[in-house]
Design a protein around this motif. Structure first.
Motif, short mmCIF file in Angstrom:
data_model
loop_
_atom_site.label_atom_id
_atom_site.label_comp_id
_atom_site.label_asym_id
_atom_site.label_seq_id
_atom_site.Cartn_x
_atom_site.Cartn_y
_atom_site.Cartn_z
N GLU A 79 0.81 -1.22 0.00
CA GLU A 79 0.00 0.00 0.00
C GLU A 79 0.84 1.28 0.00
OE1 GLU A 79 -2.70 -0.17 3.29
OE2 GLU A 79 -3.19 -2.27 2.95
N MET B 264 -0.29 5.22 -0.55
CA MET B 264 -0.25 6.07 0.64
C MET B 264 0.61 7.31 0.43
SD MET B 264 0.22 3.07 3.51
CE MET B 264 1.38 4.12 4.36
N SER C 92 2.97 12.30 4.71
CA SER C 92 1.97 12.04 3.68
C SER C 92 2.62 11.91 2.30
CB SER C 92 0.93 13.16 3.66
OG SER C 92 0.22 13.22 4.88
N TRP D 172 -3.06 3.37 9.44
CA TRP D 172 -1.65 2.97 9.42
C TRP D 172 -0.78 3.88 10.28
CZ3 TRP D 172 1.94 6.50 7.72
CH2 TRP D 172 1.48 7.54 6.92
#
Length: 485
Positions: free
Chosen positions: A37, A41, A98, A164
């Motif tokens: 992922e 992400m 991020s 997460w």
């Protein structure tokens, strides 16, 4: 030198250092459930996202031997507290990330804290009574494997049922708790090499050589083993490490005393450590894939990441149970015998895995056996090292040994990765590693474990020529049992 702590206080110290090692290992396995992922992400490509894993390996490879030497110079407890800081800060940076660059920075900071474990092992000699030293070394040394095994299902569960970012906030809290426990519980000890200078040129040279070598091995499969980038990095590694070795042999206070490292007892232990690292990590790569491959392949078991982690977790628990027994074996027969036994048990575990790889319980049993051998070996290696080097080099020598184990896991990852990439099968338009590829990987793990047992058998006994440090320089309680080796 301060006297070792009382038994009750020593137990709290050992528990704290074992927790520190477990938390450090959890940091390494933290992103495993997120690998698929990460591109989504972080808004990046899969190849770029892979740096989130690679950067921790590279930074740890450089910082572990450096932090070990600094531990000898300024104090091991002080350096453990220093190592806790990047673990905390790195976890917070990752939790707030991020995009790719902050995540890589955070993971790199986490890698800086990995020197905590060899520092803790070296500190044990100063603060634990001699009669408890072998068992304590075995437990703290095995904590890296314990954390890796139990960290995977915990991380998978959190990733599956929560955001997460909780993984990284949780790791920040764990690192903070460990730092506070070290500050409150772990006593200080005099710096064994106080007054010597820090070898900054040696640290830079080692960093260049190690980063080039580890980067080539970890990314060679992606870039191509014959590509100019991979071959160029290998060439830089060879030149840099040769130049570094030439310099280290001629400087007064080297980062790593290569003359000590060249003693047969230390050299063979480090070679065995590389091989043990290969043997351990081969199974850690193969088992999760077998458990998670689709059942339609005929050999995959179709387990989720969480279920796969739970099947593997008993191996980590077994390491915790076996470690005290490993300490008793070291006390009774010496660390050389314990290392040989550990390597043989790892080989037996692979022998168990070969006929039982088609069932989840079979993989679990094989993991329990293999991790039992790892626990014996991981306890024996630092005991052999500390029984063979001067007191002023205890932490540095342990850091270098930890680096050898890390090098072994990197080699294991590269070798098994090549095998599984070359031996494939195609089903439904998808390409998978074949059953023969997994069997070949298991046989490689078994063979490497047997070779490590043979290398360990060649380690000289205490008192033989080249066998150890002078008696007045050797840490008490960690030498070979001379009458029985």
């Amino acid at each position: 030198m301060d006297a070792p702590e009382s038994s009750s206080r020593a137990g709290a110290v050992v528990a704290t250092l074992a927790l520190a090692g477990t938390v450090a290992a959890i940091m390494q396995t933290l992103v495993t459930p997120l690998i698929a992922e990460l591109p989504q992400m972080l808004g990046t490509s899969p190849s770029n996202a892979a740096w989130v894993v690679t950067v921790t390996l590279l930074v740890a490879g450089v910082c572990v031997p450096v932090s070990g030497r600094l531990g000898d110079l300024v104090g091991k407890r002080r350096m453990m507290l220093v190592c806790a800081v990047p673990l905390i800060v790195g976890s917070v940076v990752c939790a707030l990330s991020s995009s790719l660059v902050p995540m890589i920075v955070g993971r790199g900071l986490q890698g800086m804290g990995m020197g905590m474990v060899p520092l803790g092992i070296a500190l044990l000699r100063d603060v634990v009574p001699a009669e408890k030293l072998s068992g304590s070394i075995a437990l703290v040394s095995a904590s890296m494997g314990i954390g890796g095994a139990i960290g995977l299902p915990i991380a998978a569960a959190v990733a599956q049922y929560a955001n997460w970012r909780v993984l990284f906030w949780g790791s920040a809290v764990l690192a903070l708790i460990v730092g506070l426990m070290i500050f409150i519980i772990v006593p200080d000890a005099p710096a064994a090499a106080k007054g010597q200078r820090f070898d900054a040129p040696g640290a830079v040279g080692l960093a260049i050589g190690l980063v080039s070598l580890l980067l080539a091995m970890s990314k060679g499969a992606d870039w191509g083993w014959s590509s100019g980038t991979t071959l160029g990095l290998f060439a830089v590694a060879v030149v840099a490490l040769l130049a570094w070795g030439f310099y280290e042999l001629r400087t007064r206070d080297p980062l790593v005393d290569l003359r000590t490292t060249a003693r047969p007892r230390v050299l063979l232990t480090n070679i065995a450590s590389i091989l043990i690292g290969v043997g351990m990590y081969s199974f850690m790569l193969i088992a999760p894939q077998l458990l998670q491959f689709p059942e339609s392949t005929g050999y995959g078991l179709g387990q989720s990441m969480l279920a796969a982690g739970l099947w593997i977790a008993p191996g980590g628990i077994m390491m915790m149970l076996i470690s005290p027994l490993g300490g008793k074996l070291i006390n009774a027969r010496g660390p050389k015998v314990a290392l040989i036994c550990g390597a043989v048990v790892i080989a037996v575990g692979y022998g168990v895995a070969l006929p039982l790889m088609g069932t989840a319980w079979g993989i679990m049993v094989a993991g329990i056996v293999i991790n039992s051998g790892v626990a014996l070996a991981y306890g024996a290696m630092p005991a052999l090292i500390m029984g063979s080097v001067p007191l002023s080099e205890t932490a540095a020598a342990n850091g270098f040994n930890a680096l050898m184990r890390s090098l072994g896991t990197t080699i294991g990852s590269a070798v098994i990765g090549v095998v599984l990439a070359q031996m494939t099968t195609t089903m439904g338009g998808f390409t998978f590693a074949s059953e023969d590829g997994f069997r070949t990987g298991l046989m490689i793990g078994c063979g490497v474990a047997l070779v490590s047992a043979a290398v360990a058998a060649l380690i000289p006994a205490v008192g033989t020529t080249g066998g150890d440090a002078p008696a007045d320089e050797r840490p008490a309680g960690v030498g070979e049992a001379p009458a029985r080796t």
